[in-house]
Design an enzyme around this catalytic site. Structure first.
Site, PDB file in Angstrom:
ATOM      1  N   PRO A  13       3.109  11.318   6.388  1.00 58.41           N
ATOM      2  CA  PRO A  13       4.550  11.271   6.136  1.00 58.41           C
ATOM      3  C   PRO A  13       4.919  11.262   4.653  1.00 58.41           C
ATOM      4  CG  PRO A  13       3.753   9.175   6.997  1.00 58.41           C
ATOM      5  CD  PRO A  13       2.645  10.177   7.158  1.00 58.41           C
ATOM      6  N   ASN A  14       5.964  12.002   4.373  1.00 63.32           N
ATOM      7  CA  ASN A  14       6.605  12.095   3.054  1.00 63.32           C
ATOM      8  C   ASN A  14       5.819  12.906   2.032  1.00 63.32           C
ATOM      9  OD1 ASN A  14       8.979  10.543   3.654  1.00 63.32           O
ATOM     10  ND2 ASN A  14       7.653   8.750   3.735  1.00 63.32           N
ATOM     11  N   ARG A  21      10.105  14.153  -5.855  1.00 60.94           N
ATOM     12  CA  ARG A  21      10.556  12.807  -6.244  1.00 60.94           C
ATOM     13  C   ARG A  21       9.362  12.030  -6.797  1.00 60.94           C
ATOM     14  NH1 ARG A  21      14.649  10.583  -3.178  1.00 60.94           N
ATOM     15  NH2 ARG A  21      14.468   8.897  -4.677  1.00 60.94           N
ATOM     16  N   TYR A  26       3.300  10.332  -8.408  1.00 59.31           N
ATOM     17  CA  TYR A  26       2.558  11.371  -7.684  1.00 59.31           C
ATOM     18  C   TYR A  26       2.389  12.682  -8.454  1.00 59.31           C
ATOM     19  CZ  TYR A  26       3.363   8.151  -3.828  1.00 59.31           C
ATOM     20  OH  TYR A  26       3.379   7.036  -3.039  1.00 59.31           O
ATOM     21  N   ASN A  77      -5.076  12.473   3.977  1.00 60.05           N
ATOM     22  CA  ASN A  77      -4.192  11.550   3.271  1.00 60.05           C
ATOM     23  C   ASN A  77      -3.100  11.218   4.279  1.00 60.05           C
ATOM     24  OD1 ASN A  77      -2.403  10.120   1.746  1.00 60.05           O
ATOM     25  ND2 ASN A  77      -2.242  11.621   0.089  1.00 60.05           N
ATOM     26  N   ALA A  80       1.637   6.586   4.283  1.00 59.18           N
ATOM     27  CA  ALA A  80       1.866   5.190   4.664  1.00 59.18           C
ATOM     28  C   ALA A  80       1.202   4.823   5.991  1.00 59.18           C
ATOM     29  CB  ALA A  80       3.365   4.917   4.727  1.00 59.18           C
ATOM     30  N   HIS A  83      -1.913   2.579   6.108  1.00 54.93           N
ATOM     31  CA  HIS A  83      -1.809   1.116   6.054  1.00 54.93           C
ATOM     32  C   HIS A  83      -1.386   0.504   7.384  1.00 54.93           C
ATOM     33  CE1 HIS A  83      -1.971   2.289   1.903  1.00 54.93           C
ATOM     34  NE2 HIS A  83      -0.760   2.813   1.932  1.00 54.93           N
ATOM     35  N   ASP A  90      -8.243   5.256  15.476  1.00 54.60           N
ATOM     36  CA  ASP A  90      -8.973   5.514  16.731  1.00 54.60           C
ATOM     37  C   ASP A  90      -9.268   7.004  16.904  1.00 54.60           C
ATOM     38  OD1 ASP A  90      -9.068   2.865  17.488  1.00 54.60           O
ATOM     39  OD2 ASP A  90      -7.350   2.971  18.839  1.00 54.60           O
ATOM     40  N   GLU A 101     -11.224  10.317   3.108  1.00 52.52           N
ATOM     41  CA  GLU A 101      -9.853   9.824   2.924  1.00 52.52           C
ATOM     42  C   GLU A 101      -9.456  10.025   1.466  1.00 52.52           C
ATOM     43  OE1 GLU A 101      -9.465   5.575   3.349  1.00 52.52           O
ATOM     44  OE2 GLU A 101      -7.268   5.679   3.454  1.00 52.52           O
ATOM     45  N   HIS A 103      -6.229   9.423  -1.436  1.00 51.88           N
ATOM     46  CA  HIS A 103      -4.902   8.981  -1.876  1.00 51.88           C
ATOM     47  C   HIS A 103      -4.685   9.497  -3.287  1.00 51.88           C
ATOM     48  CE1 HIS A 103      -4.175   6.533   1.578  1.00 51.88           C
ATOM     49  NE2 HIS A 103      -5.414   6.094   1.474  1.00 51.88           N
ATOM     50  N   SER A 105      -2.404   8.408  -5.474  1.00 53.50           N
ATOM     51  CA  SER A 105      -2.255   7.258  -6.380  1.00 53.50           C
ATOM     52  C   SER A 105      -3.384   6.267  -6.137  1.00 53.50           C
ATOM     53  CB  SER A 105      -0.895   6.582  -6.133  1.00 53.50           C
ATOM     54  OG  SER A 105      -0.830   6.068  -4.803  1.00 53.50           O
ATOM     55  N   ARG A 110      -1.193  -0.834  -6.832  1.00 53.13           N
ATOM     56  CA  ARG A 110       0.197  -0.824  -6.379  1.00 53.13           C
ATOM     57  C   ARG A 110       0.510  -2.082  -5.559  1.00 53.13           C
ATOM     58  NH1 ARG A 110       1.754   4.876  -4.134  1.00 53.13           N
ATOM     59  NH2 ARG A 110       3.818   3.974  -4.507  1.00 53.13           N
ATOM     60  N   ARG A 114      -0.128  -1.889   0.167  1.00 53.15           N
ATOM     61  CA  ARG A 114      -0.887  -0.621   0.149  1.00 53.15           C
ATOM     62  C   ARG A 114      -2.391  -0.837  -0.067  1.00 53.15           C
ATOM     63  NH1 ARG A 114       3.292   3.270  -0.403  1.00 53.15           N
ATOM     64  NH2 ARG A 114       5.074   2.393  -1.487  1.00 53.15           N
TER      65      ARG A 114
HETATM   66  O1  CA2 Z   1      -1.188   7.806  -2.980  1.00 52.72           O
HETATM   67  C1  CA2 Z   1      -1.126   8.399  -1.901  1.00 52.72           C
HETATM   68  O2  CA2 Z   1      -1.568   9.522  -1.703  1.00 52.72           O
HETATM   69  C2  CA2 Z   1      -0.394   7.717  -0.735  1.00 52.72           C
HETATM   70  O3  CA2 Z   1      -1.111   8.010   0.449  1.00 52.72           O
HETATM   71  C3  CA2 Z   1       0.986   8.330  -0.691  1.00 52.72           C
HETATM   72  C4  CA2 Z   1       1.884   7.681   0.362  1.00 52.72           C
HETATM   73  C5  CA2 Z   1       1.899   6.175   0.216  1.00 52.72           C
HETATM   74  O4  CA2 Z   1       2.644   5.605   1.271  1.00 52.72           O
HETATM   75  C6  CA2 Z   1       0.498   5.614   0.224  1.00 52.72           C
HETATM   76  O5  CA2 Z   1       0.574   4.211   0.041  1.00 52.72           O
HETATM   77  C7  CA2 Z   1      -0.334   6.213  -0.886  1.00 52.72           C
HETATM   78  C8  CA2 Z   1       3.346   8.114   0.207  1.00 52.72           C
HETATM   79  C9  CA2 Z   1       3.566   9.543   0.080  1.00 52.72           C
HETATM   80  C10 CA2 Z   1       4.972   9.661  -0.362  1.00 52.72           C
HETATM   81  O6  CA2 Z   1       5.029  10.732  -1.225  1.00 52.72           O
HETATM   82  C11 CA2 Z   1       6.111  10.855  -1.967  1.00 52.72           C
HETATM   83  C12 CA2 Z   1       6.122  11.939  -2.790  1.00 52.72           C
HETATM   84  C13 CA2 Z   1       7.194  12.131  -3.620  1.00 52.72           C
HETATM   85  C14 CA2 Z   1       8.259  11.245  -3.609  1.00 52.72           C
HETATM   86  C15 CA2 Z   1       8.243  10.154  -2.767  1.00 52.72           C
HETATM   87  C16 CA2 Z   1       7.161   9.965  -1.933  1.00 52.72           C
END
Ligand code: CA2
Length: 149
Positions: A13-14, A21, A26, A77, A80, A83, A90, A101, A103, A105, A110, A114
């Site tokens: 997601p996201n 953003r 990121y 990846n 969220a 977590h 599973d 896996e 990530h 960041s 953080r 996370r």
């Molecule tokens: O660091 C990563 O790759 C994460 O998996 C990214 C997830 C975050 O929830 C994990 O804790 C770490 C979030 C991806 C959201 O990506 C965005 C990109 C641009 C603007 C806002 C969010």
């Protein structure tokens, strides 16, 4: 085995918002840029990459289930869901595939929420904090792992 081995690269997601953003966390690479970089590296490594993103937990679970018969390894990846999702954990166990896996960041620098990933416990390896380059390192690692098999 690495030649023509097929790797599913899954984004949760996201991650479709990458480059749009929060560039201070990121970076400015978009998900399309990331897919192009993965496809280029896959070609060099003799891998086939199936690159996908979903904001839906169940869709990610279904894709992981299909990977069991359609792919040779997974880069994930899960955003969220890393977590929170026992369902994705599973499905990854059931896939019986090598899993890296990623990530973008460094989740350990953080917020505490996370710091734990359900996926790390079932992954072959984990890469975090190296930006989008982590995906390319994950493909390098899978190519080596699949070559050994
Ligand atoms: O660091 C990563 O790759 C994460 O998996 C990214 C997830 C975050 O929830 C994990 O804790 C770490 C979030 C991806 C959201 O990506 C965005 C990109 C641009 C603007 C806002 C969010």
């Amino acid at each position: 085995m690495a030649n023509d081995a097929s790797v599913l690269v899954l984004n949760g997601p996201n991650l479709n918002m990458l480059g749009v953003r929060e560039p201070h966390i990121y970076g400015s690479t978009t998900l399309d840029d990331l897919e192009s970089a993965c496809q280029e590296r896959a070609e060099q490594l003799g891998l086939i990459v199936d690159f996908r993103q979903s904001n839906h937990e169940g869709e990610l679970v279904s894709w992981i289930q299909q990977a069991r018969t359609e792919h040779d390894g997974i880069v994930i990846n899960a955003g969220a869901y890393s977590h929170t999702s026992v369902a994705i954990m599973d499905a990854l166990i059931l896939s019986e595939l090598p899993i890296v896996e990623v990530h973008i960041s460094n989740i350990y620098k953080r917020e505490p929420i996370r710091h734990h990933s359900h996926i790390s416990a079932v992954a072959t390896g984990v890469i975090c904090g190296l930006g989008p380059h982590g995906y390319l390192l994950a493909l390098d690692a899978l190519a080596q792992i699949l070559d050994r098999d």
